[in-house]
Motif scaffolding. Sequence first.
Motif, short mmCIF file in Angstrom:
data_model
loop_
_atom_site.label_atom_id
_atom_site.label_comp_id
_atom_site.label_asym_id
_atom_site.label_seq_id
_atom_site.Cartn_x
_atom_site.Cartn_y
_atom_site.Cartn_z
N ARG A 1 2.43 1.88 -3.44
CA ARG A 1 1.42 2.28 -4.55
C ARG A 1 1.67 3.98 -4.38
O ARG A 1 1.88 4.30 -5.62
CB ARG A 1 0.06 2.08 -4.29
CG ARG A 1 -0.97 2.43 -5.32
CD ARG A 1 -2.13 2.49 -5.15
NE ARG A 1 -2.99 2.82 -6.38
CZ ARG A 1 -4.49 3.17 -6.40
NH1 ARG A 1 -5.04 2.87 -5.20
NH2 ARG A 1 -4.96 3.49 -7.63
N MET B 1 -6.23 4.43 -1.89
CA MET B 1 -5.53 3.40 -0.91
C MET B 1 -5.38 2.14 -2.04
O MET B 1 -6.36 1.74 -3.08
CB MET B 1 -6.53 3.19 0.24
CG MET B 1 -6.69 4.22 0.95
SD MET B 1 -5.07 4.43 1.95
CE MET B 1 -4.27 5.86 1.16
N LEU B 2 -4.46 1.28 -1.49
CA LEU B 2 -4.37 -0.13 -2.00
C LEU B 2 -5.16 -0.98 -1.25
O LEU B 2 -4.81 -0.79 -0.02
CB LEU B 2 -3.03 -0.55 -2.30
CG LEU B 2 -2.82 -2.05 -2.97
CD1 LEU B 2 -3.36 -1.90 -4.23
CD2 LEU B 2 -1.43 -2.31 -2.89
N THR B 3 -6.20 -1.49 -1.45
CA THR B 3 -7.03 -2.46 -0.50
C THR B 3 -6.35 -3.84 -0.57
O THR B 3 -6.02 -4.44 -1.81
CB THR B 3 -8.45 -2.21 -0.60
OG1 THR B 3 -8.90 -2.90 -2.04
CG2 THR B 3 -8.88 -0.98 -0.45
N PHE C 1 -2.36 -6.36 5.54
CA PHE C 1 -1.21 -5.75 4.52
C PHE C 1 -0.65 -6.89 4.00
O PHE C 1 -0.43 -8.00 4.26
CB PHE C 1 -0.50 -4.68 5.19
CG PHE C 1 0.71 -5.19 6.22
CD1 PHE C 1 0.17 -5.41 7.35
CD2 PHE C 1 1.80 -5.72 5.90
CE1 PHE C 1 0.99 -6.03 8.38
CE2 PHE C 1 2.85 -6.19 7.02
CZ PHE C 1 2.37 -6.36 8.18
N GLY D 1 0.79 -1.23 -0.09
CA GLY D 1 -0.14 -0.06 -0.06
C GLY D 1 0.79 1.10 -0.01
O GLY D 1 0.74 2.33 -0.70
N LYS E 1 -8.42 -1.22 3.24
CA LYS E 1 -7.07 -0.66 3.31
C LYS E 1 -5.98 -1.37 3.68
O LYS E 1 -6.28 -2.07 4.76
CB LYS E 1 -7.30 0.78 3.98
CG LYS E 1 -5.93 1.51 4.12
CD LYS E 1 -6.25 2.48 5.33
CE LYS E 1 -4.87 3.34 5.47
NZ LYS E 1 -5.30 4.34 6.64
#
Length: 502
Positions: free
Chosen positions: A53, A288-290, A303, A50, A295
Amino acid sequence: MNIEDKNYIRNHIKIYNSLTGKKELFQPINKKYVGIYVCGPTVYHDIHLGNCRTFISFDLVFRYFKHLGYKVRYVRNITDVGHLENERDDGEDKISKKSRIEGLEPMEIVQKYTISFHKILNIFNTLPPSIEPTATGHIIEQIDIIQELIKKKLAYEKNGSVYFDIKKYNKKFSSYGKLSHNKIDKLFNQKLKNNSSVVVEKRCFQDFSLWKRANDNHIMNWNSPWGKGFPGWHIECTTMSTKYLGEIFDIHGGGIDLKFPHHECELAQAIGIYENKNLAHYWMHTNMLTFNGKKMSKSTGNFLGLKDIIIYNKSFHPTIIRFFILQSHYRSLLNFSYQGLINAEKGYYRLMNAIEKLKHFSTKEKTKTNHYYSSTFNIIQWIKDCYNAINDDFNIPLLISFLFKASHIVNNSSSVINNMGCSDINLWNKYMNHFIFDILGLQTLSLEKNSSYETSKKFKVLIERLIKFRIEERKRRNWILSDRIRKELSHVGISLHDDKLC
RNA sequence: GGCACUGUGGCCGAGUGGAAAGGCAGAGGUCUGCAAAACCUUUUAUAGCGGUUCGAUUCCGCUCUGUGCCUCCA
């Protein structure tokens, strides 16, 4: 429009400004220069995908401005001061906590994870920023700014801590919330409303700390006019961004989760000190990168790190992950999925194959020099389309679609290519490389798809000899043996793709 | 409760007030000793209900859905 003249392209960049909620024409403060500030990480753990990114997204912005010939000063900070895990006074700071867990000095933790941060971003082929200032390296400057705020009566000291006075600030500038569109009286905090000593200390619960008094257990602390303590989270960014980029600069970036309160507070501090209307002309926030629809976040445990990206014993090259990330727009939510990575990998090889083919076309001798215009493909228009896509708020997914279009033509229409002049093909080749390698920052993979295997030298030699042997057997039309060797090799992850026998 | 944003085919993901990019998968084909790969062709979509308009997926309103923020976070 002359494609080689970057002025036209430079004058048509649009950026979505989070502050206004609109796409705006990008006009730098100084014609030839661009100043960018991006909030970096707190270095107390390995960054996850995340985090990556955001840094990959801004790497693209950095690369693009450089490509267009701007002198770019890209400042990205390292937060190496241990901020508290929550606003409660008895809370432990994140770096101290980690140093306790790992049995290292706080500055050892900082050093370890700063190196790790650089290593991971390097693996993703992001360029290092121009300046990477640390919070601990700018304690004096931060104290100076806090003193200035106290002088202006926008901050007050209480028991060795200093807080930003939001009510006074709003009375003078009435702009707290201009970035996040929050109204202070509508903000609430369930946890802080419970008995907390901080709330008692603050004049208003929305006031945020500029300097915190250090408790006995707080190892990272510095002397200040208010006693031993450490700076608040937001003040480092205001201090360092303006130190290196000026009181107002071009672009301020960061993850959307930092928009409030972090960026709002940065902005308030800057307006309070410099009395300008803004801190940066363009505020960019990456989405956001989920993962599993939520998230990615260190604190919740939801994560993935770079090392976690292994599926069916297969790992993905970081450039594939980069390509996966770039296939969605930076302001869109992106959910991580293995299927997405698999798709990205296939698409990546499709592009790379096309680039290889095009390279061979360009080296062929050609006599024609005129620009080739056909109803199906016009190289100049294609280059314009690509630039227009990037210029439209960095619409990289659209750029990628144009790259696929070009690869389709490379594969499909040899007649189109044969009719093109040498200069056109060279131009095409040049811009394919610009877009794919210089701007997108993708890398070629030196080995085949199975590159992730740790292969020893002897093993490699053995495989090569076996393949050579098989070729000989194929020439003898010994299908049983050659098919068996192919099958056996595929079991260890080496796939062979035969060409026609000569 | 407040603020910001989101909803597009089987999956991922762009764009646009005027016949809806692209990738992956599926189907068909070229090639090939076979297989695979590669390449070509191709089917399927705008959350729901209203409104504005000659025309809405796009603009507006409502409903539903999802996400982020209002502790620390990219």
